[in-house]
Design a protein around this motif. Structure first.
Motif, PDB file in Angstrom:
ATOM      1  N   ALA A  11       0.848  -1.188   0.000  1.00 26.87           N
ATOM      2  CA  ALA A  11       0.000   0.000   0.000  1.00 26.87           C
ATOM      3  C   ALA A  11       0.880   1.233   0.000  1.00 26.87           C
ATOM      4  CB  ALA A  11      -0.896   0.000   1.226  1.00 26.87           C
ATOM      5  N   ARG A  12       1.940   1.147   0.785  1.00 28.33           N
ATOM      6  CA  ARG A  12       2.868   2.253   0.915  1.00 28.33           C
ATOM      7  C   ARG A  12       3.483   2.563  -0.446  1.00 28.33           C
ATOM      8  NH1 ARG A  12       4.916  -0.211   5.044  1.00 28.33           N
ATOM      9  NH2 ARG A  12       6.896  -0.773   4.159  1.00 28.33           N
ATOM     10  N   ASP A  50      -9.609   0.197  -4.295  1.00 33.45           N
ATOM     11  CA  ASP A  50      -9.072  -0.943  -5.043  1.00 33.45           C
ATOM     12  C   ASP A  50      -8.357  -1.892  -4.088  1.00 33.45           C
ATOM     13  OD1 ASP A  50      -9.652  -0.828  -7.711  1.00 33.45           O
ATOM     14  OD2 ASP A  50      -8.069   0.604  -8.177  1.00 33.45           O
ATOM     15  N   PRO A  51      -8.162  -3.145  -4.503  1.00 34.01           N
ATOM     16  CA  PRO A  51      -7.245  -3.995  -3.725  1.00 34.01           C
ATOM     17  C   PRO A  51      -5.815  -3.466  -3.869  1.00 34.01           C
ATOM     18  CG  PRO A  51      -7.939  -5.106  -5.729  1.00 34.01           C
ATOM     19  CD  PRO A  51      -8.741  -3.842  -5.651  1.00 34.01           C
ATOM     20  N   ASP A  52      -4.911  -3.996  -3.063  1.00 31.51           N
ATOM     21  CA  ASP A  52      -3.526  -3.546  -3.141  1.00 31.51           C
ATOM     22  C   ASP A  52      -2.815  -4.130  -4.353  1.00 31.51           C
ATOM     23  OD1 ASP A  52      -3.509  -1.876  -1.111  1.00 31.51           O
ATOM     24  OD2 ASP A  52      -2.083  -2.972   0.136  1.00 31.51           O
ATOM     25  N   PRO A  53      -1.870  -3.372  -4.926  1.00 28.99           N
ATOM     26  CA  PRO A  53      -1.095  -3.911  -6.050  1.00 28.99           C
ATOM     27  C   PRO A  53      -0.167  -5.027  -5.582  1.00 28.99           C
ATOM     28  CG  PRO A  53      -0.285  -1.753  -5.405  1.00 28.99           C
ATOM     29  CD  PRO A  53      -1.503  -1.993  -4.595  1.00 28.99           C
ATOM     30  N   PRO A  54       0.189  -5.958  -6.479  1.00 26.45           N
ATOM     31  CA  PRO A  54       1.178  -6.981  -6.123  1.00 26.45           C
ATOM     32  C   PRO A  54       2.524  -6.326  -5.821  1.00 26.45           C
ATOM     33  CG  PRO A  54       0.625  -7.080  -8.456  1.00 26.45           C
ATOM     34  CD  PRO A  54      -0.303  -6.096  -7.848  1.00 26.45           C
ATOM     35  N   THR A 353      -6.990  -7.374 -15.473  1.00 24.45           N
ATOM     36  CA  THR A 353      -5.764  -8.112 -15.178  1.00 24.45           C
ATOM     37  C   THR A 353      -5.175  -7.669 -13.848  1.00 24.45           C
ATOM     38  OG1 THR A 353      -4.477  -6.500 -16.427  1.00 24.45           O
ATOM     39  CG2 THR A 353      -5.134  -8.486 -17.590  1.00 24.45           C
ATOM     40  N   GLU A 354      -5.390  -6.414 -13.496  1.00 29.54           N
ATOM     41  CA  GLU A 354      -4.789  -5.920 -12.247  1.00 29.54           C
ATOM     42  C   GLU A 354      -5.605  -6.285 -11.016  1.00 29.54           C
ATOM     43  OE1 GLU A 354      -2.473  -2.003 -14.070  1.00 29.54           O
ATOM     44  OE2 GLU A 354      -4.260  -1.737 -12.856  1.00 29.54           O
ATOM     45  N   THR A 355      -6.922  -6.127 -11.081  1.00 30.50           N
ATOM     46  CA  THR A 355      -7.734  -6.247  -9.862  1.00 30.50           C
ATOM     47  C   THR A 355      -8.736  -7.394  -9.890  1.00 30.50           C
ATOM     48  OG1 THR A 355      -9.528  -4.874 -10.661  1.00 30.50           O
ATOM     49  CG2 THR A 355      -7.664  -3.740  -9.652  1.00 30.50           C
TER      50      THR A 355
END
Lengths: 437, 314, 276
Positions: A11-12, A50-54, A353-355
């Protein structure tokens, strides 16, 4: 659980990445057009979280990424994050719009509240040409959720639907063949036998009414009908379908297959239970695949939403997000252009593809990037589910209906064979303004 | 000209009288000027909105359907007062008020007794007792929600007679207990400080005298200490009771009113902010206000103490 | 009775400390648990692995920073204005004879008992009409009116204790009235004003009802409201340990104020409420 490790750090990184992106953007605009940059409109887009990015993700992710890519020489788009629950998002937006706030240019609205926003006059209207352009390549189900009084009032951005997610090992142990349609009854019994759980959303919130709506529709019924005419709706809960739904809730609530936190569970807690030691079956949205497929090492299975009545095709819940234009925006034209970009096929593919939020554009499902990430049979199931699924009633009174339903159907262990009848009577009183809810 | 004539009057006594009345009139004016900003501000944010609520409560008025606004007279009040949800929430609120205040009074009094006796480490005790008082209610609510939570809470593990997978927020009364624990934890310190101040006013001599007369500890408490603290107890109970009746933050954070744990304040908030029913919500606002007045009246009657003399003027 | 330190008193002291500090220590412990640990379920009191990661992510969280700025700004401005106005009122009530004194005190008393939720609807309706919705001023005004009663009582109680004759004595000794006021009265009144300011600040800092009803973005959303809408990696649930870290961060100022000024706060709380 690899999926949850170090989420905060991610998240950071995302926030830092965003700040860096904004700085670059600001700098480049200063370099290219010193005098113009101050006059360039900034569109504010109120987004759902949104969810967090990988961990290895670079650059702007999800909706922030779309905002960055859809910013042009004419305008910039900045995002403003709304709270987590769909109802809370609605409340925040509605209150600002009631105050005639001109700072809302674009907003992500849950399809179920789209009608309410439109009816209150809070959505800027699309011209006929714009309506046609936006509707062009979209799935029918998604368009219906964005239509009110025969006009397209918002642009469908992504679609969602619930599947039955299961652990292959558990299904095998229970001897349950999930290539064939299953019923709720079979599912609960299979979980009981294997001492696992059927994880659903049971908190006193809109998500639980999603489940109820799917159960009732799955038996051929409706909560309300005659939606076009607002208060003249007919309450339909007191029907065989309503009784069948109550039966299933009663069965689950009295079963060892229910999650111990059932009356307070939501999508997130269901996910945690499913990933935990007693996980077996779960009803949840499309995004589950990205989060759990790798973590479960091939044990993650999926099937169409279970049937309420044996032999009658299920009505999977559908959802997603529509993009609305604020009626009081100072930059309506730019915002409409931005909405077209946000809902473009390319951005839908990237977003999926991202979320894991699925496209509303039909052609997006053929995209290379999507086919690499998702198994083709899963993509086909998503599409089938969205197409044949049951949307929640499109009405400005959905929030009221939700509260009235929750009043009688929650907690789950209070549901009996009389619940359908009682809730119909109560809902009617509430809609007439004779009962508090 | 005429002024000159009047001041020339030789009656000194009259002059003096006029002087004092001038001064008192000036003092009166100054006093009113000094209090005016506070009074105006306080009324602006309370009296005027309440009048507006009274007006709005006569309409069927949903913010998201402004065109459907219609005058319905007292219909909203009739709807509320014949509704089981309203009375259920009144019941919840009163239960919370009575139980929390009772616990706070007992625990707060015990704390006050301890603090009264402590001679060393007063600073530490005082500091720690002020932390719950100063902490944000929302923070307290989260701390207790997490403590009672099924997945992350320590409470189930620490309480021997509670099962590991007991869900406190799954049923009405356990959830009410969790809410009340947070409320009691946060506000007991305030109660104990008020009682401590009252305790300090009970003369040691009277207690000693009672002791010499052979009164037991229990008798001294009931016959000497408590009667002498009546004013302090009354103020503490009155303020805490009205505060507890308005309970909102804890319920919002911990249950959002689920499992039938809703309070009257939360019901009002939901009608206005979540459902945008300004008409019905305003009727609830008015009823909430009247309920508070009623409770204040009953408590003052019960204690038979003139409030203004206990609180404002000496 | 006083100086005796029996075992019951010691037990009592320990009970007070445990009562007051247990939930605080608990939330501090939670804030040191890595987010992954609480997401998977972590019912034990102490963290398995200690980690600063929650504090790092909270302090870098833009939404939380804005909420902190809003809360500090709004609470401070409301406190200063409220205490200034309350000082005037308290001076008048404590020193002057005028008609309507009782009315002023009764109004203050009524406001202190007012059910704030019942104002949410009309205030929201008024604020959206005049453009105060979701602004600092839109919160400062209600905070001021609801902290005034507390400030007025506390200050009145303090002002009544001030030996005002000293002002005249100083003037007799040759000081001008301004000098007399500044050298004699201000030092005597300052502690009271300061205490009132602390109590007022606590009230504004704690407010939740107005904070969620009259704001909707980072424009003016204060800390308690921001905590209630905290968004974490799970889109559907607040993140337990990150939220705990945020809760600890907003509690630190309170603890510092309490540590430094505990004596004054206790005096202010009790003088306003009991002796007054």
């Amino acid at each position: 659980m690899a999926a949850t490790i170090d989420r905060a750090a991610r998240a950071r990184r995302r926030r830092r990445g965003l700040a860096a992106g904004a700085a670059v953007l600001a700098l480049s605009s200063v370099l290219t057009a010193c005098s113009e940059s101050s006059a360039k409109p900034v569109l504010t887009w109120y987004i759902n979280p949104d969810p967090d990015p990988p961990p290895d993700f670079e650059g702007a992710f999800g909706l922030d990424g779309i905002a960055e890519r859809c910013s042009t020489d004419e305008y910039d788009i900045v995002t403003e994050q709304l709270p987590t629950s769909a109802n809370e998002q609605r409340i925040q937006l509605m209150r600002r719009l009631a105050a005639n706030d001109s700072s809302i240019d674009l907003m992500s609205i849950d399809p179920v509240y789209t009608a309410e926003f439109s009816e209150a006059g809070y959505l800027a209207e699309f011209s006929e040409a714009d309506q046609e352009e936006i509707a062009g390549n979209k799935l029918q189900g998604a368009l219906e959720s964005a239509t009110w009084n025969d006009r397209l009032v918002a642009a469908p951005q992504w679609a969602n639907t619930q599947l039955l997610w299961y652990r292959k090992s558990v299904a095998e142990k229970a001897g349950l063949n999930l290539d064939e349609p299953v019923t709720w009854d079979q599912l609960i019994k299979a979980a009981e036998e294997t001492e696992t759980r059927v994880s659903v959303q049971g908190n006193k919130y809109e998500g639980y009414v999603v489940l109820l709506n799917a159960l009732i529709q799955g038996a051929g019924g409706e909560i309300v009908s005659g939606l076009g005419r607002g208060e003249e709706m007919t309450v339909e809960v007191d029907s065989d379908a309503g009784k069948k739904a109550a039966e299933i809730i009663e069965q689950l609530a009295g079963s060892s297959a229910k999650d111990p936190d059932l009356p307070v569970s939501n999508e997130g807690t269901a996910e945690a239970n499913f990933a935990g030691d007693n996980g077996g079956f779960m009803l949840n949205w499309t995004y589950i695949f990205l989060g759990h497929n790798e973590a479960l090492e091939g044990d993650l299975g999926w099937a169409r939403y279970p049937q309420t009545v044996e032999g009658e095709p299920s009505k999977p819940p559908t959802g997603g997000i529509n993009i609305g234009i604020g009626a009081f925006s100072d930059h309506e034209k730019e915002a409409i252009e931005a909405a077209k970009c946000i809902t473009s096929t390319d951005n839908q593919v990237t977003y999926a593809t991202e979320t894991g939020g699925m496209p509303t554009a039909e052609d997006a499902y053929d995209a290379e990037k999507l086919r690499e990430l998702y198994p083709p049979e899963l993509l086909a199931l998503f599409q089938e589910s969205i197409d044949e699924g049951g949307p929640r009633p499109v009405t400005p009174y959905w929030a009221t209906i939700v509260n009235a339903m929750l009043g009688k159907w929650h907690p789950q262990d209070s549901v009996t064979e009389n619940t359908a009848e009682q809730s119909a009577e109560f809902l009617q009183n509430v809609l007439n303004g004779d009962s508090l809810v | 000209m005429s002024t000159g004539a009047t001041t020339a009057t030789p009656a000194a006594a009259e002059k003096a009288r006029k002087g004092t009345s001038d001064r008192s009139r000036a003092e009166n004016r100054l006093g009113l000027k000094l209090v005016a900003p506070a009074v105006i501000l306080m009324l602006l944010v309370t009296a005027y909105p309440m009048l507006r609520a009274l007006y709005l409560s006569l309409f069927k008025y949903r913010l998201s359907a402004p065109d459907d606004r219609e005058f319905v007279g007292l219909n909203n009040y009739v709807t509320v007062l014949t509704d089981s949800l309203w009375w259920g929430d009144v019941f919840n609120t009163v239960v919370i008020m009575v139980i929390t205040v009772a616990f706070e009074l007992v625990i707060g009094f015990a704390f006050a007794m301890v603090m009264h006796r402590v001679v060393f480490a007063r600073g530490i005790i005082r500091t720690s007792i002020l932390i719950p008082y100063g902490i944000i209610t929302v923070v307290s609510a989260f701390a207790w929600q997490f403590a009672f939570s099924l997945n992350n809470g320590f409470v189930n593990g620490w309480l021997p007679f509670i099962g590991e997978d007991f869900n406190w927020f799954g049923d009405k009364w356990p959830a009410m207990i969790a809410i009340m624990v947070s409320e009691i934890w946060k506000t007991t310190p305030f109660m104990s400080l008020l009682l401590l101040a009252g305790l300090a006013q009970v003369s040691e001599d009277t207690i000693e005298a009672a002791k010499v007369d052979g009164a037991t500890w229990w008798q001294r408490l009931w016959k000497v200490i408590l009667p002498n603290m009546k004013a302090a107890i009354m103020v503490a109970v009155l303020f805490r009771a009205l505060d507890a009746f308005r309970i909102f933050d804890n319920i919002f954070v911990m249950t959002r009113g689920a499992q039938d744990t809703e309070s009257v304040s939360f019901l009002t908030y939901r009608q206005i902010i979540e459902q945008f029913e300004l008409g019905m919500g305003s009727a609830l606002s008015v009823l909430l206000f009247l309920s508070v007045l009623l409770i204040a009246y009953l408590l003052v009657k019960l204690f038979k103490v003139d409030l203004a003399s206990a609180r404002g003027e000496r | 009775m006083r100086a005796k330190l029996g075992p019951s008193t010691i037990i009592g002291m320990i009970a007070i400390l445990v009562w007051c500090l247990l939930p605080v220590v608990w939330i501090i412990m939670l804030s040191f648990k890595p987010e992954a640990e609480t997401a998977a379920g972590s019912p034990q009191f102490l963290p398995k692995d200690w980690s600063w990661e929650n504090y790092q992510s909270v302090l870098q969280d833009d939404l939380f920073q804005r909420a902190l700025i809003n809360s500090f700004g709004i609470s401070l401005i409301a406190t200063v204005l409220s205490v200034m106005i309350a000082t005037l009122t308290a001076y008048a009530v404590a020193r002057l004879e005028f008609k309507g004194k009782r009315v002023v005190l009764s109004i203050a008393l009524a406001i202190a008992m007012f059910p704030v939720v019942s104002l949410v609807g009309p205030l929201f309706d008024m604020w959206r009409a005049v453009g105060l919705y979701d602004t600092w001023l839109g919160l400062i005004i209600p905070y001021m009116s609801f902290t005034l009663p507390l400030a007025i009582w506390t200050l009145t109680a303090f002002f009544r204790e001030i030996p005002w004759e000293m002002e005249q004595a100083a003037q007799v000794d040759g000081a001008t009235s301004w000098q007399a006021f500044r050298k004699v009265i201000v030092p005597l009144a300052a502690p009271g004003v300061f205490t009132a300011a602390i109590l007022t600040f606590f009230f504004a800092w704690n407010d939740f009802v107005f904070g969620i009803s009259l704001t909707s973005t980072t424009n003016a959303r204060p800390v308690p409201a921001a905590l209630a809408f905290f968004v974490g990696p799970d889109q559907f649930n607040p993140p337990t340990s990150t939220l705990s870290a945020a809760a600890v961060v907003v509690t630190i100022p309170i603890i510092i104020i309490v540590l430094i000024f505990q004596r004054k706060i206790v005096a202010g709380l009790t003088s306003g409420a009991v002796k007054g």
